[in-house]
Enzyme design. Sequence first.
Site, mmCIF file in Angstrom:
data_model
loop_
_atom_site.group_PDB
_atom_site.id
_atom_site.type_symbol
_atom_site.label_atom_id
_atom_site.label_comp_id
_atom_site.label_asym_id
_atom_site.label_seq_id
_atom_site.Cartn_x
_atom_site.Cartn_y
_atom_site.Cartn_z
ATOM 1 N N ASN A 13 32.023 -16.017 -37.308
ATOM 2 C CA ASN A 13 32.653 -17.334 -37.191
ATOM 3 C C ASN A 13 32.013 -18.162 -36.091
ATOM 4 O O ASN A 13 31.498 -17.627 -35.104
ATOM 5 C CB ASN A 13 34.136 -17.197 -36.821
ATOM 6 C CG ASN A 13 35.001 -16.729 -37.973
ATOM 7 O OD1 ASN A 13 34.605 -16.837 -39.138
ATOM 8 N ND2 ASN A 13 36.170 -16.206 -37.668
ATOM 9 N N LYS A 42 35.737 -11.586 -36.041
ATOM 10 C CA LYS A 42 36.019 -10.198 -35.626
ATOM 11 C C LYS A 42 34.857 -9.261 -35.940
ATOM 12 O O LYS A 42 34.570 -8.337 -35.179
ATOM 13 C CB LYS A 42 37.308 -9.711 -36.269
ATOM 14 C CG LYS A 42 38.524 -10.488 -35.760
ATOM 15 C CD LYS A 42 39.810 -10.024 -36.361
ATOM 16 C CE LYS A 42 40.898 -11.083 -36.197
ATOM 17 N NZ LYS A 42 41.159 -11.458 -34.815
ATOM 18 N N GLU A 140 38.806 -10.118 -42.521
ATOM 19 C CA GLU A 140 38.396 -11.524 -42.610
ATOM 20 C C GLU A 140 37.335 -11.731 -43.680
ATOM 21 O O GLU A 140 36.705 -12.776 -43.733
ATOM 22 C CB GLU A 140 37.878 -12.014 -41.248
ATOM 23 C CG GLU A 140 39.000 -12.169 -40.228
ATOM 24 C CD GLU A 140 38.569 -12.795 -38.901
ATOM 25 O OE1 GLU A 140 37.395 -12.656 -38.522
ATOM 26 O OE2 GLU A 140 39.430 -13.398 -38.255
ATOM 27 N N GLY A 225 49.316 -2.589 -22.365
ATOM 28 C CA GLY A 225 48.345 -1.518 -22.587
ATOM 29 C C GLY A 225 48.152 -1.179 -24.048
ATOM 30 O O GLY A 225 48.114 -2.053 -24.904
ATOM 31 N N THR A 248 40.743 -14.144 -25.999
ATOM 32 C CA THR A 248 40.129 -14.087 -27.335
ATOM 33 C C THR A 248 39.088 -12.964 -27.390
ATOM 34 O O THR A 248 38.205 -12.899 -26.541
ATOM 35 C CB THR A 248 39.423 -15.424 -27.673
ATOM 36 O OG1 THR A 248 40.290 -16.493 -27.373
ATOM 37 C CG2 THR A 248 39.018 -15.466 -29.139
ATOM 38 N N ASP A 252 38.831 -6.859 -29.933
ATOM 39 C CA ASP A 252 37.541 -6.448 -30.505
ATOM 40 C C ASP A 252 36.745 -5.645 -29.474
ATOM 41 O O ASP A 252 36.073 -4.663 -29.809
ATOM 42 C CB ASP A 252 36.739 -7.683 -30.934
ATOM 43 C CG ASP A 252 37.467 -8.505 -31.990
ATOM 44 O OD1 ASP A 252 38.190 -7.901 -32.812
ATOM 45 O OD2 ASP A 252 37.330 -9.741 -31.992
HETATM 46 O O1 RIB Z 1 39.394 -11.518 -32.577
HETATM 47 C C1 RIB Z 1 38.990 -12.785 -32.136
HETATM 48 C C2 RIB Z 1 38.340 -13.541 -33.266
HETATM 49 O O2 RIB Z 1 39.285 -13.830 -34.250
HETATM 50 C C3 RIB Z 1 37.742 -14.875 -32.892
HETATM 51 O O3 RIB Z 1 36.416 -14.782 -32.437
HETATM 52 C C4 RIB Z 1 37.918 -15.701 -34.162
HETATM 53 O O4 RIB Z 1 36.724 -16.090 -34.755
HETATM 54 C C5 RIB Z 1 38.776 -14.849 -35.090
HETATM 55 O O5 RIB Z 1 38.021 -14.237 -36.056
#
Ligand code: RIB
Length: 304
Positions: A13, A42, A140, A225, A248, A252
């Site tokens: 993205n 993600k 996604e 946590g 954000t 991940d």
């Molecule tokens: O997990 C964060 C991500 O979720 C962002 O980078 C966004 O693009 C969405 O996919």
Amino acid sequence: MDMRKLLCFGSLNIDYTYTVPHFVTPGETLPAEGMQVFSGGKGLNQSVALARAGLDVSLAGAIGEDGRFLLEQLRAAGVDTRHVSVLSQVRTGHAIIQNDPSGDNCILVYGGANHCTTREQADRALADFSPGDMLVVQNEINDLDYILRAADAAGLAIAMTPAPMTDAVRRLPLDCVDYLFLNEIEGGQLLNGEIDPEEEPIRAARELRRRYGPGAVILTLGEQGAVYADGREECRQAAIPAQAVDTTGAGDTFMGYFLAGCFEEMSVREAMVYASQAAAIAITRHGASPAIPTRDEVRAAMAQ
Ligand code: RIB
């Protein structure tokens, strides 16, 4: 675990991140205080986390012509991009992200090219991997059911983050997933109720295993946590305190470093600490993938 290579099949993205005094409410027009463009998605974030953690990772997915710069950033991070298709006449997926003063975010995702992957592409990518390698997926991209079943049939281990949560996730073959990573909201949605991080989230992780059958459930709980349950071993890890500016991609980052810890044959407890330290660094920086620390940074922080 004896695994060699990872195939991350997921989203790429363009993240448009808006700094806001608070999240916009229905009917409100809110002036943003700033805007930045980052690489995200993600799939992209997780493959960058895995690569920065020192693993051999290839990303498969799809972008439009407008997303070519994402490939440069992936290559710079050490991710193999040969299985990313560049499609004409379709836009790269993007996310509209609000980032509030506490570092919290809310995210609106537009799938775009992420929903144009093909079964032929999946077959081609999977053909480069062997039993014992690992597939990493999120929710996604299109055709997840096919990708999961094909990877399972090919003998790959599977790690999945079923985010963003949709009804379709319940119908996926989650019992072929070895590591299922969710946050408390997604876990609550799968259990048809809320998970209270104060109240035995381990019970929720156990219940997710019982109902959906993955090998291990890793439930991330933000400031509370994370918990791990695999039917034999259970543990809870506190979040490592950090001054959050942008959360954000923290999940991940956590996922990438947890798997890296497992690859390095750390115990589950050690891998949870490793992942938490990586996520604690990521939230002190802006953006999704640009915020993900390197292995050296994480190890240096742990040594302090
Ligand atoms: O997990 C964060 C991500 O979720 C962002 O980078 C966004 O693009 C969405 O996919």
